[in-house]
Design a protein around this motif. Structure first.
Motif, PDB file in Angstrom:
ATOM      1  N   TYR A  60      25.016  37.272  38.967  1.00 15.67           N
ATOM      2  CA  TYR A  60      26.377  37.801  39.012  1.00 15.67           C
ATOM      3  C   TYR A  60      26.567  38.855  40.091  1.00 15.67           C
ATOM      4  N   GLY A  61      25.457  39.437  40.588  1.00 15.61           N
ATOM      5  CA  GLY A  61      25.577  40.331  41.726  1.00 15.61           C
ATOM      6  C   GLY A  61      26.219  39.640  42.905  1.00 15.61           C
ATOM      7  N   GLN A  62      25.747  38.454  43.230  1.00 15.23           N
ATOM      8  CA  GLN A  62      26.294  37.729  44.377  1.00 15.23           C
ATOM      9  C   GLN A  62      27.603  37.030  44.048  1.00 15.23           C
ATOM     10  N   TYR A  63      27.805  36.652  42.777  1.00 12.72           N
ATOM     11  CA  TYR A  63      29.040  35.966  42.421  1.00 12.72           C
ATOM     12  C   TYR A  63      30.230  36.923  42.334  1.00 12.72           C
ATOM     13  N   TYR A  64      29.995  38.116  41.774  1.00 12.06           N
ATOM     14  CA  TYR A  64      31.125  38.977  41.438  1.00 12.06           C
ATOM     15  C   TYR A  64      31.011  40.425  41.916  1.00 12.06           C
ATOM     16  N   PHE A  65      29.860  41.049  41.743  1.00 12.48           N
ATOM     17  CA  PHE A  65      29.770  42.477  42.044  1.00 12.48           C
ATOM     18  C   PHE A  65      29.885  42.754  43.544  1.00 12.48           C
ATOM     19  N   ASP A  66      29.109  42.058  44.352  1.00 14.55           N
ATOM     20  CA  ASP A  66      29.173  42.289  45.797  1.00 14.55           C
ATOM     21  C   ASP A  66      30.548  41.932  46.374  1.00 14.55           C
ATOM     22  N   PRO A  67      31.122  40.761  46.036  1.00 14.56           N
ATOM     23  CA  PRO A  67      32.434  40.431  46.616  1.00 14.56           C
ATOM     24  C   PRO A  67      33.561  41.383  46.209  1.00 14.56           C
ATOM     25  N   LEU A  68      33.450  42.034  45.048  1.00 11.55           N
ATOM     26  CA  LEU A  68      34.538  42.878  44.554  1.00 11.55           C
ATOM     27  C   LEU A  68      34.317  44.364  44.824  1.00 11.55           C
ATOM     28  N   GLU A  69      33.205  44.731  45.441  1.00 10.06           N
ATOM     29  CA  GLU A  69      32.902  46.145  45.635  1.00 10.06           C
ATOM     30  C   GLU A  69      33.973  46.847  46.491  1.00 10.06           C
ATOM     31  N   LYS A  70      34.400  46.210  47.560  1.00  7.46           N
ATOM     32  CA  LYS A  70      35.430  46.819  48.416  1.00  7.46           C
ATOM     33  C   LYS A  70      36.756  46.942  47.666  1.00  7.46           C
ATOM     34  N   PRO A  95      13.305  52.882  41.841  1.00  9.05           N
ATOM     35  CA  PRO A  95      13.471  52.290  43.173  1.00  9.05           C
ATOM     36  C   PRO A  95      14.275  53.198  44.100  1.00  9.05           C
ATOM     37  N   THR A  96      14.038  53.041  45.383  1.00  2.92           N
ATOM     38  CA  THR A  96      14.785  53.787  46.397  1.00  2.92           C
ATOM     39  C   THR A  96      15.683  52.880  47.225  1.00  2.92           C
ATOM     40  N   ASP A  97      15.337  51.601  47.311  1.00  2.00           N
ATOM     41  CA  ASP A  97      16.165  50.637  48.032  1.00  2.00           C
ATOM     42  C   ASP A  97      17.486  50.471  47.293  1.00  2.00           C
ATOM     43  N   PRO A  98      18.632  50.670  47.966  1.00  2.00           N
ATOM     44  CA  PRO A  98      19.938  50.533  47.294  1.00  2.00           C
ATOM     45  C   PRO A  98      20.128  49.193  46.595  1.00  2.00           C
ATOM     46  N   LYS A  99      19.596  48.124  47.177  1.00  2.00           N
ATOM     47  CA  LYS A  99      19.739  46.814  46.549  1.00  2.00           C
ATOM     48  C   LYS A  99      18.945  46.745  45.245  1.00  2.00           C
ATOM     49  N   GLU A 100      17.765  47.344  45.231  1.00  2.00           N
ATOM     50  CA  GLU A 100      16.959  47.351  44.016  1.00  2.00           C
ATOM     51  C   GLU A 100      17.571  48.263  42.956  1.00  2.00           C
TER      52      GLU A 100
END
Length: 629
Positions: A352-362, A400-405
């Motif tokens: 769901y990160g790629q389906y919804y969270f990333d596309p709607l962040e902006k 974690p320190t990586d923002p994606k992680e």
């Protein structure tokens, strides 16, 4: 030191129980046996294996994981060969142009454990028998949907539906479970299939029943000699010869059993139990190898409002209450920081990160609410990072320190607390402040009773307690009320104002949201006092939502429009705040590699590790004996 003394005391007190457990399965070769927690605990009707009847026996005893099978599976994570698996079916469902007919092609060479071949007749029998017997689990669903079901040949099933339904296949598609296929040759010989215990079960999965405790504490399954004639064989041979599903007792005992290497998979324990295992057992790990360890299930707990109880039918009131919550404090109080937060109406799990969270962040960052006295951008995209920074001093390199992680493990953004904006929203809704208290438009005190499950679900109870505290600090007369035994019946009957619960359950691995969203259509809405069908527990009615659901019904399951319509729903839910999303339901499944390796993890997410999910059958072909490594 006090904690260590307490742990030592518990350990000594439970040694006898541990020994008794070992004795129950002592005749099994340990190197060939995987021991798994059954979260249903002790089964009250141990000999009952008729999984098609409601609440008669256990289903997480290994029965649905290793004994049953159905047409399709969708994995909540990445899947063993993609998220979709044609299991008993040879291909995806085939619909006609208007979705009034579904054709299924079946696999060849699949056999029941007694040597009888699986055919289309089994599928037809499964549907017709449950229509004739509405007390069986899927009887009402089949009766409402199926006009006729026929088998033109032994590898083809044709469903003619009573109305267009582009999601009918979901009935036979496993998320956690689904409509399991019945062995016609067994059930047709009994007078009443609703009274048949199906003991011992004739299985179609890769294992058969070996033995079970007449007191319901353990069930042992043995790999079929003809495992090659099951659908799992496409991915290889299952590793364990035996699988024991046991009732290990309360969280403390589960931890001790795993420390003693007598419990390979803990279904769930407390955050504190995980911290103990991490410190004391180098062979134990969770879904994440480090913090937060837990598997984020495709379920979204939150603050659920009853829209049939004023003033919770007012979006301004719901948004005001959201702007009074500090999610960082809720995360620390509930999961000790090991939560995966979500600001939107789907869980932050699976793909769901790629389906919804990333596309709607902006869109979320630019979203504004009008309080009546000004516009305010409530979304803070850095909240997940803030929680990580809070935890790092005590947890060190585990964070974690990586923002994606960080986004994957702890979450992305959430709503910024803003008491001033909350006050403006309440004032626009007709509320007034008298001294340090808020009054409703009718002049009575603004009070909220938030239902929680008490000790039945302590993590969620702690979340509710923190939220109530934050509301009280603002001048709302808020309190929690625990209903550990009849929580969900109360919620489903509408006997509540607000509750810590969930009404969002998704596939996780597929963008289609109809698994929960279709039931939110207003056609299914019941008046307060009547049981609300799953899953619109908040009883939200919205014409725009109905249009989104109706559009989803008219398109194919894999149509690219599915994701866009899902995003349309999420944007509407943000604007209306029907419930306040909090976090995924993180399950602290802990896996011990003393005897077995190859468990799924966030780095190798080929299936869900949570032991009562039927998808965990895929794990068995990846498990390898540790001593042979």
């Amino acid at each position: 030191m006090r904690i260590l003394r307490a742990l030592a005391f518990i350990t000594s007190a439970l040694l006898a129980a541990s020994a008794a457990l070992a004795q129950d399965i002592s005749n099994l070769p340990r190197e060939e046996t995987i021991i798994i927690e059954n979260p249903q605990g002790t089964i009250t009707n141990p000999p009952w294996f008729n999984i098609w009847m409601v609440a008669r026996g256990g289903n997480s005893t290994g029965l649905q994981q290793l004994g049953m099978d159905t047409l399709w599976y969708i994995d909540p994570d990445a899947g063993i060969d993609g998220v979709w698996d044609n299991s008993l079916a040879a291909d995806k469902p085939q619909y006609n142009a208007d979705f009034t007919e579904m054709t299924v092609k079946l696999r060849d060479g699949i056999f029941w454990s007694d040597g009888v071949e699986f055919t289309a007749d089994d599928v037809v029998y499964t549907v017709e028998t449950q229509i004739k017997n509405p007390s069986m689990i899927w009887g009402p669903v089949f009766a409402a949907s199926v006009d006729t079901v026929t088998a033109p040949d032994k590898r083809t099933v044709v469903f003619k539906l009573k109305r267009p339904n582009s999601r009918f296949h979901a009935t036979f598609t496993v998320r956690w479970n689904a409509a399991w296929i019945m062995p016609k040759h067994v059930f047709e010989k009994v007078a009443d299939p609703t009274k048949f215990d199906f003991n011992p079960p004739v299985t179609i999965g890769p294992y058969k029943l070996h033995s079970f405790d007449p007191n319901g504490k353990w069930y042992i399954w043995e790999k079929r000699e003809d495992w090659q004639r099951t659908t799992l064989a496409r991915f290889g041979e299952p590793g364990p010869k035996y699988a024991a599903y046991i009732d290990p007792g309360p969280p403390d005992k589960r931890v001790i059993l795993q420390l003693n290497h007598q419990l390979d998979i803990i279904h769930d324990t407390s955050p504190e139990g995980v911290f103990t295992l991490v410190k004391q057992s180098p062979t134990s790990h969770g879904w994440f190898k480090g913090f937060p360890y837990a598997h984020p299930d495709p379920t979204l707990p939150g603050v659920m409002f009853n829209h049939q109880v004023p003033p919770f039918d007012n979006a301004d009131v719901r948004w005001a209450l959201a702007l009074l919550i500090d999610i960082k404090a809720v995360s620390m109080a509930s999961y000790r920081g090991a939560a995966t937060i979500s600001a939107i109406g789907v869980p932050p799990t699976g793909l769901y990160g790629q389906y919804y969270f990333d596309p709607l962040e902006k869109w979320l960052t630019e979203f504004e609410i009008d309080t009546g006295k000004g516009k305010y951008k409530p979304y803070d995209p850095t909240v997940g990072q803030q929680i990580a920074d809070m935890l790092r001093p005590s947890m060190g390199e585990q964070i974690p320190t990586d923002p994606k992680e960080i986004a994957k493990a702890i979450g992305r953004g959430w709503w910024k607390p803003n008491p001033e904006a909350a006050a403006q929203l309440l004032e626009r809704a007709g509320f007034t402040r008298q001294g340090d208290k808020w009054m409703k438009p009718d002049g009575t005190p603004f009070s909220i009773t938030l239902l929680v499950e008490g000790d039945q679900r302590p993590v969620m109870t702690r979340a509710g307690t923190m939220i109530v505290q934050q509301w009280r600090q603002f001048g709302i007369d808020a309190k929690t009320q625990a209903y550990p035994s009849d929580f969900f019946p109360r919620v489903e009957s509408g006997d509540f104002e607000a509750a810590i619960a969930w009404s969002v359950e998704t596939w996780g691995g597929h963008p289609d949201l109809s698994f929960f969203l279709d039931s939110w259509h207003s056609e299914f809405l019941k008046p307060r006092g009547e049981r609300q069908p799953p899953r619109n527990r908040q009883r939200w009615k919205n014409a725009e939502l109905d249009k989104i659901i109706e559009q989803i019904r008219t398109i194919d399951f894999d149509d690219p429009k599915v994701q866009q319509l899902g995003q349309d729903y999420i944007k509407l839910a943000v604007k209306e705040m029907p419930t306040i999303p909090l976090m995924s339901y993180n399950v602290f499944t802990m896996m011990d590699e003393t005897y077995w390796t190859g468990y799924p993890t966030a780095d190798n997410p080929y299936t869900n590790p949570v032991s009562n999910w039927a998808n965990t059958k895929y794990m068995f072909v990846k498990l390898k004996p540790a001593k042979s490594q």
